[in-house]
Design a protein around this motif. Structure first.
Motif, PDB file in Angstrom:
ATOM      1  N   ALA A  65       4.220   7.485   9.443  1.00 55.55           N
ATOM      2  CA  ALA A  65       4.572   8.089   8.156  1.00 55.55           C
ATOM      3  C   ALA A  65       4.976   9.533   8.443  1.00 55.55           C
ATOM      4  CB  ALA A  65       3.375   8.034   7.213  1.00 55.55           C
ATOM      5  N   PRO A  66       5.646  10.180   7.520  1.00 55.13           N
ATOM      6  CA  PRO A  66       6.029  11.575   7.755  1.00 55.13           C
ATOM      7  C   PRO A  66       4.808  12.442   8.084  1.00 55.13           C
ATOM      8  CG  PRO A  66       7.151  10.728   5.814  1.00 55.13           C
ATOM      9  CD  PRO A  66       6.138   9.695   6.232  1.00 55.13           C
ATOM     10  N   GLY A  67       4.753  12.936   9.305  1.00 59.67           N
ATOM     11  CA  GLY A  67       3.672  13.806   9.732  1.00 59.67           C
ATOM     12  C   GLY A  67       2.334  13.121   9.962  1.00 59.67           C
ATOM     13  N   ASP A  68       2.310  11.804  10.012  1.00 59.12           N
ATOM     14  CA  ASP A  68       1.038  11.097  10.148  1.00 59.12           C
ATOM     15  C   ASP A  68       1.257   9.755  10.834  1.00 59.12           C
ATOM     16  OD1 ASP A  68      -1.734  10.959   9.779  1.00 59.12           O
ATOM     17  OD2 ASP A  68      -1.574  11.508   7.663  1.00 59.12           O
ATOM     18  N   ARG A  69       0.199   9.208  11.414  1.00 60.10           N
ATOM     19  CA  ARG A  69       0.272   7.898  12.065  1.00 60.10           C
ATOM     20  C   ARG A  69      -1.040   7.158  11.876  1.00 60.10           C
ATOM     21  NH1 ARG A  69       2.080   8.040  17.933  1.00 60.10           N
ATOM     22  NH2 ARG A  69       4.101   7.913  16.922  1.00 60.10           N
TER      23      ARG A  69
ATOM     24  N   VAL B 257       0.819  -1.215   0.000  1.00 55.80           N
ATOM     25  CA  VAL B 257       0.000   0.000   0.000  1.00 55.80           C
ATOM     26  C   VAL B 257       0.854   1.268   0.000  1.00 55.80           C
ATOM     27  CG1 VAL B 257      -1.777   1.287   1.251  1.00 55.80           C
ATOM     28  CG2 VAL B 257      -1.898  -1.206   1.150  1.00 55.80           C
ATOM     29  N   LEU B 258       1.948   1.253   0.736  1.00 55.90           N
ATOM     30  CA  LEU B 258       2.761   2.457   0.906  1.00 55.90           C
ATOM     31  C   LEU B 258       4.095   2.344   0.182  1.00 55.90           C
ATOM     32  CD1 LEU B 258       2.158   2.944   4.721  1.00 55.90           C
ATOM     33  CD2 LEU B 258       1.086   4.202   2.872  1.00 55.90           C
ATOM     34  N   ARG B 259       4.624   3.486  -0.259  1.00 57.30           N
ATOM     35  CA  ARG B 259       5.974   3.526  -0.822  1.00 57.30           C
ATOM     36  C   ARG B 259       6.975   3.537   0.331  1.00 57.30           C
ATOM     37  NH1 ARG B 259       3.718   8.052  -3.708  1.00 57.30           N
ATOM     38  NH2 ARG B 259       5.108   9.301  -2.430  1.00 57.30           N
ATOM     39  N   ALA B 260       8.190   3.100   0.067  1.00 55.86           N
ATOM     40  CA  ALA B 260       9.215   2.998   1.115  1.00 55.86           C
ATOM     41  C   ALA B 260       9.473   4.344   1.788  1.00 55.86           C
ATOM     42  CB  ALA B 260      10.510   2.436   0.531  1.00 55.86           C
ATOM     43  N   ASP B 261       9.448   5.440   1.037  1.00 54.59           N
ATOM     44  CA  ASP B 261       9.715   6.754   1.623  1.00 54.59           C
ATOM     45  C   ASP B 261       8.553   7.266   2.474  1.00 54.59           C
ATOM     46  OD1 ASP B 261       8.173   7.118  -0.742  1.00 54.59           O
ATOM     47  OD2 ASP B 261       8.848   9.194  -0.900  1.00 54.59           O
ATOM     48  N   GLU B 262       7.437   6.578   2.458  1.00 51.97           N
ATOM     49  CA  GLU B 262       6.277   6.974   3.254  1.00 51.97           C
ATOM     50  C   GLU B 262       6.210   6.250   4.595  1.00 51.97           C
ATOM     51  OE1 GLU B 262       3.248   7.966  -0.440  1.00 51.97           O
ATOM     52  OE2 GLU B 262       3.274   5.939   0.413  1.00 51.97           O
ATOM     53  N   VAL B 263       7.120   5.331   4.843  1.00 50.57           N
ATOM     54  CA  VAL B 263       7.078   4.532   6.070  1.00 50.57           C
ATOM     55  C   VAL B 263       8.290   4.854   6.932  1.00 50.57           C
ATOM     56  CG1 VAL B 263       7.004   2.212   7.031  1.00 50.57           C
ATOM     57  CG2 VAL B 263       5.862   2.685   4.858  1.00 50.57           C
TER      58      VAL B 263
END
Length: 146
Positions: free
Chosen positions: A74-78, A46-52
C-alpha cells in the motif's frame, strides 16, 4: 487481480524443484489461482483500489517448506503474513488440511482489518467485511490441481 495491481515478488526458481526457495504467484500457476480466487477477493473487500499497489503470494521462503506467505503493498506501507496452513508440501491429498479456503479467507480478512487500523493510510478505521464470497471459493484440492 485488479487491473491496477501489480504482482509482487518473483524468484526465478522453478516450481518443480524439491525445495525451490521463494516461489511466487508469477512462477507457479497454482499460487496464481489461489491469489486470484481466494486472496484477491479478500483484499478487495477490506481495501479500496487506491490503497493497493501490489499483491503477491510466495511459498518455500523460510519457516516450514509449505508455508504460504501473502504480501500487500500500500502507499507507504506493507502487509506480510503467513497464511493459516502449510498446504504446498506435501500434496494436500496426502494430508488433512487444517483449514478450508473459506477459513483462510476469513483469517486473512481479520488480519488485514487489524493492519488497516494501525496503518498510516487507514489509522483508526475499522472496516467491516460483510461480503466475502465464501460459498463460491474453490477447495484446496481444486486449487492445487493444475
Amino acid at each position: 487481480m485488479s487491473a491496477g495491481w501489480q504482482r509482487v515478488g518473483g524468484s526465478g526458481a522453478g516450481p518443480d524443484s524439491a525445495r525451490p526457495g521463494p516461489v511466487s504467484d508469477a512462477d507457479d500457476e497454482r499460487l496464481a489461482r489461489f491469489l486470484r480466487d481466494v486472496v484477491a477477493p479478500v483484499v478487495r473487500a477490506v481495501l479500496r483500489a487506491d490503497e493497493v499497489e501490489g499483491v503477491g503470494l510466495r511459498w518455500g521462503a523460510g519457516g516450514r517448506s509449505g508455508d504460504v506467505w501473502v504480501r500487500v503493498d500500500a502507499p507507504g506501507d506493507r502487509f506480510t503474513d503467513r497464511l493459516l496452513f502449510p498446504w504446498w508440501e506435501p500434496d494436500p491429498s496426502d494430508v488433512d488440511p487444517s483449514a478450508s479456503t473459506a477459513e483462510v479467507a476469513e483469517h486473512l480478512a481479520d488480519r488485514l482489518q487489524d493492519w488497516v487500523v494501525e496503518s498510516a493510510f487507514g489509522w483508526g478505521q475499522l472496516r467491516p467485511v460483510d461480503d466475502l464470497p465464501l460459498a463460491r471459493m474453490p477447495s484446496l484440492a481444486d486449487l492445487h490441481s493444475a
